[in-house]
Design an enzyme around this catalytic site. Structure first.
Site, PDB file in Angstrom:
ATOM      1  N   ARG A  16      53.121  13.088  19.132  1.00  0.00           N
ATOM      2  CA  ARG A  16      52.155  12.100  18.633  1.00  0.00           C
ATOM      3  C   ARG A  16      50.694  12.488  18.874  1.00  0.00           C
ATOM      4  O   ARG A  16      49.785  11.862  18.351  1.00  0.00           O
ATOM      5  CB  ARG A  16      52.447  10.725  19.260  1.00  0.00           C
ATOM      6  CG  ARG A  16      53.626  10.019  18.611  1.00  0.00           C
ATOM      7  CD  ARG A  16      54.044   8.799  19.389  1.00  0.00           C
ATOM      8  NE  ARG A  16      54.794   9.150  20.591  1.00  0.00           N
ATOM      9  CZ  ARG A  16      55.190   8.274  21.504  1.00  0.00           C
ATOM     10  NH1 ARG A  16      54.865   6.999  21.393  1.00  0.00           N
ATOM     11  NH2 ARG A  16      55.884   8.677  22.553  1.00  0.00           N
ATOM     12  N   SER A 408       0.302  34.717  26.948  1.00  0.00           N
ATOM     13  CA  SER A 408       1.166  34.188  25.880  1.00  0.00           C
ATOM     14  C   SER A 408       1.569  35.286  24.907  1.00  0.00           C
ATOM     15  O   SER A 408       0.860  36.277  24.741  1.00  0.00           O
ATOM     16  CB  SER A 408       0.423  33.096  25.117  1.00  0.00           C
ATOM     17  OG  SER A 408       0.186  32.022  25.991  1.00  0.00           O
TER      18      SER A 408
HETATM   19  C1  UD1 Z   1      60.442   7.262  29.527  1.00  0.00           C
HETATM   20  C2  UD1 Z   1      61.540   6.362  30.133  1.00  0.00           C
HETATM   21  C3  UD1 Z   1      61.170   4.905  29.872  1.00  0.00           C
HETATM   22  C4  UD1 Z   1      59.799   4.616  30.459  1.00  0.00           C
HETATM   23  C5  UD1 Z   1      58.771   5.596  29.924  1.00  0.00           C
HETATM   24  C6  UD1 Z   1      57.479   5.438  30.696  1.00  0.00           C
HETATM   25  C7  UD1 Z   1      63.637   7.563  29.970  1.00  0.00           C
HETATM   26  C8  UD1 Z   1      64.907   7.685  29.250  1.00  0.00           C
HETATM   27  N1  UD1 Z   1      62.788   6.651  29.525  1.00  0.00           N
HETATM   28  O1  UD1 Z   1      60.478   7.055  28.131  1.00  0.00           O
HETATM   29  O2  UD1 Z   1      62.127   4.047  30.455  1.00  0.00           O
HETATM   30  O3  UD1 Z   1      59.412   3.297  30.163  1.00  0.00           O
HETATM   31  O4  UD1 Z   1      59.205   6.963  30.100  1.00  0.00           O
HETATM   32  O5  UD1 Z   1      56.429   6.192  30.129  1.00  0.00           O
HETATM   33  O6  UD1 Z   1      63.418   8.272  30.929  1.00  0.00           O
HETATM   34  N2  UD1 Z   1      60.321  15.197  29.219  1.00  0.00           N
HETATM   35  C9  UD1 Z   1      60.784  16.448  29.529  1.00  0.00           C
HETATM   36  N3  UD1 Z   1      61.957  16.867  28.987  1.00  0.00           N
HETATM   37  C10 UD1 Z   1      62.701  16.094  28.172  1.00  0.00           C
HETATM   38  C11 UD1 Z   1      62.219  14.805  27.852  1.00  0.00           C
HETATM   39  C12 UD1 Z   1      61.027  14.373  28.397  1.00  0.00           C
HETATM   40  O7  UD1 Z   1      60.156  17.186  30.277  1.00  0.00           O
HETATM   41  O8  UD1 Z   1      63.762  16.539  27.731  1.00  0.00           O
HETATM   42  C13 UD1 Z   1      59.053  14.750  29.796  1.00  0.00           C
HETATM   43  C14 UD1 Z   1      58.001  14.514  28.756  1.00  0.00           C
HETATM   44  O9  UD1 Z   1      57.251  15.712  28.539  1.00  0.00           O
HETATM   45  C15 UD1 Z   1      57.153  13.421  29.390  1.00  0.00           C
HETATM   46  C16 UD1 Z   1      58.156  12.651  30.239  1.00  0.00           C
HETATM   47  O10 UD1 Z   1      59.256  13.508  30.431  1.00  0.00           O
HETATM   48  O11 UD1 Z   1      56.160  13.951  30.256  1.00  0.00           O
HETATM   49  C17 UD1 Z   1      58.591  11.339  29.600  1.00  0.00           C
HETATM   50  O12 UD1 Z   1      59.268  11.630  28.402  1.00  0.00           O
HETATM   51  P1  UD1 Z   1      59.105  10.745  27.128  1.00  0.00           P
HETATM   52  O13 UD1 Z   1      59.920  11.324  26.033  1.00  0.00           O
HETATM   53  O14 UD1 Z   1      57.697  10.458  26.856  1.00  0.00           O
HETATM   54  O15 UD1 Z   1      59.848   9.395  27.619  1.00  0.00           O
HETATM   55  P2  UD1 Z   1      59.683   7.961  27.041  1.00  0.00           P
HETATM   56  O16 UD1 Z   1      60.422   7.855  25.769  1.00  0.00           O
HETATM   57  O17 UD1 Z   1      58.252   7.597  27.039  1.00  0.00           O
HETATM   58 CA    CA Z   2      56.161   8.739  27.212  1.00  0.00          CA
END
Ligand code: UD1
Ligand code: CA
Length: 457
Positions: A16, A408
């Site tokens: 995003r 100058s």
């Molecule tokens: C996650 C939580 C959600 C919480 C939210 C808070 C889960 C399933 N959900 O959702 O409950 O409210 O964060 O912001 O955990 N990342 C990895 N590897 C992956 C997936 C994610 O490193 O395979 C990292 C992303 O780079 C990011 C963080 O984990 O820094 C959170 O991942 P993101 O996909 O943003 O989770 P949310 O859907 O926001």
């Molecule tokens: Ca997130």
């Protein structure tokens, strides 16, 4: 004290953001976003800190090169937060204690909050503690489901929540403390049977509850702190909140900031008391400013050391420079890297400097370029003086002794030396060294043709 390790999740791309750069590498208040949670973990006493990286892994690693407490774990494919944490566990083998899990995209989390959460977790001998917040608009976040007596039972993601669960306003911040034994033994028990087909770290809560272990939610007082940055609107918002905190600290230390909302001071800047900063300034990481200085409107300063009582006038740009005490610069001056100015030096408007040393009390008041030069004390550089330091292939040095007066519109064709206490007449092009105590003059004699205009008519 019980041992603490951290895992910071940063393998995701951050779609995003609509950027060629992954999300956690975008700068917030002057430093890459990932540096903020890492600092919070470090300040809370965590060692080691494991970064889970995937996209642009080299660039993320590069930020922390040389940091002995940082370990990196690769997550080749982003299969969910649970999978990401599983990838980190090899880097923690042999560790026993509390594991703090943070997200790389929550730059606003304070170390004080992490410490409070840790104390809460340990005092209650919990297996998992999750940091939560009450949100007016909880859309998009995982919701904290509690039973009738208020005990946490599980976390449900937005996409998996039924209408009733979607009404829950208590959200999961994505920040947890976990007992290491529980984490190691149960991380592989997470499945991916959910709306997104991902391995959800949040499933660990339901697993702990099922096993009769203590699972707690600690609501934070300040919901701002757990704000996740997902797009550039939130990036700007996070920057605004961080800068407000930074500016507040400077003000409480005795710095006058005329308009804190319009002053951009990066993390890692030191400013002495009784310095005044006018609106529209940007002061970059690594800068040290003394006390009693005035920094006027629209000044940009990066990686500089500025002594006490200096006056930096409007719209000047200072990069990688060192200023003594009581130095005046600008308006609209440009100090480029390697500029070293002694006490009481004056650099006036439309003056550009680069790699120069200028001694105490010397002045270049207007419209001048000084590059690759060594200038003594009490030297006057006249308006329009230029050091011709570049012959198209190499750079050459200009040396100007103490108490020299340069008139100058003088060009100093380097390499060239002007001996101490000499005078270079206005309009001179200096191509050979000038001995001390001399006058250098190189002008074409003037011819006046009387009545010339009248004859032309
Ligand atoms: C996650 C939580 C959600 C919480 C939210 C808070 C889960 C399933 N959900 O959702 O409950 O409210 O964060 O912001 O955990 N990342 C990895 N590897 C992956 C997936 C994610 O490193 O395979 C990292 C992303 O780079 C990011 C963080 O984990 O820094 C959170 O991942 P993101 O996909 O943003 O989770 P949310 O859907 O926001
Ligand atoms: Ca997130």
């Amino acid at each position: 004290m019980e041992s603490l390790a951290s895992i910071v999740l940063a393998a995701g791309k951050g779609t995003r953001m609509k950027s060629g750069l992954i999300k956690v590498l975008h700068h917030v208040a002057g430093v890459p976003m990932i540096a903020w949670p890492v600092t919070a973990a470090r300040e809370a006493g965590s060692d080691p800190i494991v970064l889970v990286i995937g996209h642009q892994a080299n660039a993320v690693q590069g930020i922390f090169r040389g940091a002995g407490d940082i370990r990196c774990a690769m997550q080749e494919e982003q299969l969910g937060t649970g999978h990401a944490v599983a990838c980190a566990l090899d880097a923690l083998s042999g560790f026993r204690g509390t594991v703090l899990i943070l997200c790389g995209d929550t730059p606003l989390l304070r170390s004080e909050t992490v410490k409070m959460m840790l104390a809460f977790h340990r005092d209650n001998q919990a297996t998992i503690t999750v940091l939560t917040a009450l949100m007016d608009d909880p859309y998009g976040y995982g919701r904290v489901v509690r039973d009738a007596s208020g005990h946490v039972t599980r976390i449900v993601e937005q996409k998996d929540a039924d209408p009733e669960e979607q009404e829950i306003r208590e959200i999961n911040s994505g920040i947890y403390c976990m007992d290491s034994d529980f984490l190691f033994n149960n991380i592989r028990g997470i499945g991916n049977d959910n709306a997104q087909g991902e391995y959800y770290l949040t499933d660990l809560l339901a697993i702990a509850v099922r096993k009769g272990l203590t699972c707690l939610a600690m609501p934070t007082a300040d919901a701002d702190e757990i704000m996740g940055v997902n797009d550039r609107v939130q990036l700007a918002e996070a920057g605004r909140i961080l800068r407000r905190r930074i500016n507040r600290d400077h003000m409480l230390n005795g710095v006058t900031i005329i308009d804190p909302e319009a002053t951009y001071i990066d993390q890692g800047v030191t400013i002495g008391p009784d310095t005044t900063i006018h609106p529209g300034c940007h002061i970059g990481e690594g800068t040290v400013i003394g006390s009693g200085c005035v920094i006027e409107n629209g000044v940009s300063i990066s990686a500089c050391r500025i002594g006490d009582d200096c006056h930096i006038k409007a719209a000047s740009v200072l990069e990688g420079s060192e200023l003594g005490e009581d130095v005046a610069v600008g308006p609209m001056a440009h100090l480029r890297p390697g500029t070293v100015l002694g006490d009481k030096v004056k650099i006036g408007n439309f003056v550009e400097t680069k790699k120069i040393v200028m001694g105490k009390g010397s002045k270049a008041s207007h419209l001048t370029y000084l590059g690759d030069a060594e200038i003594g004390r009490d030297v006057n550089i006249g308006c329009g003086t230029i050091t011709c330091n570049y012959d198209g292939v190499n750079k050459h040095r200009t040396i100007i002794g103490d108490e020299v007066f340069i008139g100058s519109d003088v060009q100093l064709v380097a390499p060239v030396t002007v001996g101490r206490n000499s005078l270079v007449a206005a309009g001179t092009t200096v191509t050979v060294d000038v001995p001390p105590d001399s006058l250098a003059l190189s002008r074409v004699p003037q011819v006046n043709k009387e009545g010339w205009r009248l004859k032309k008519r």
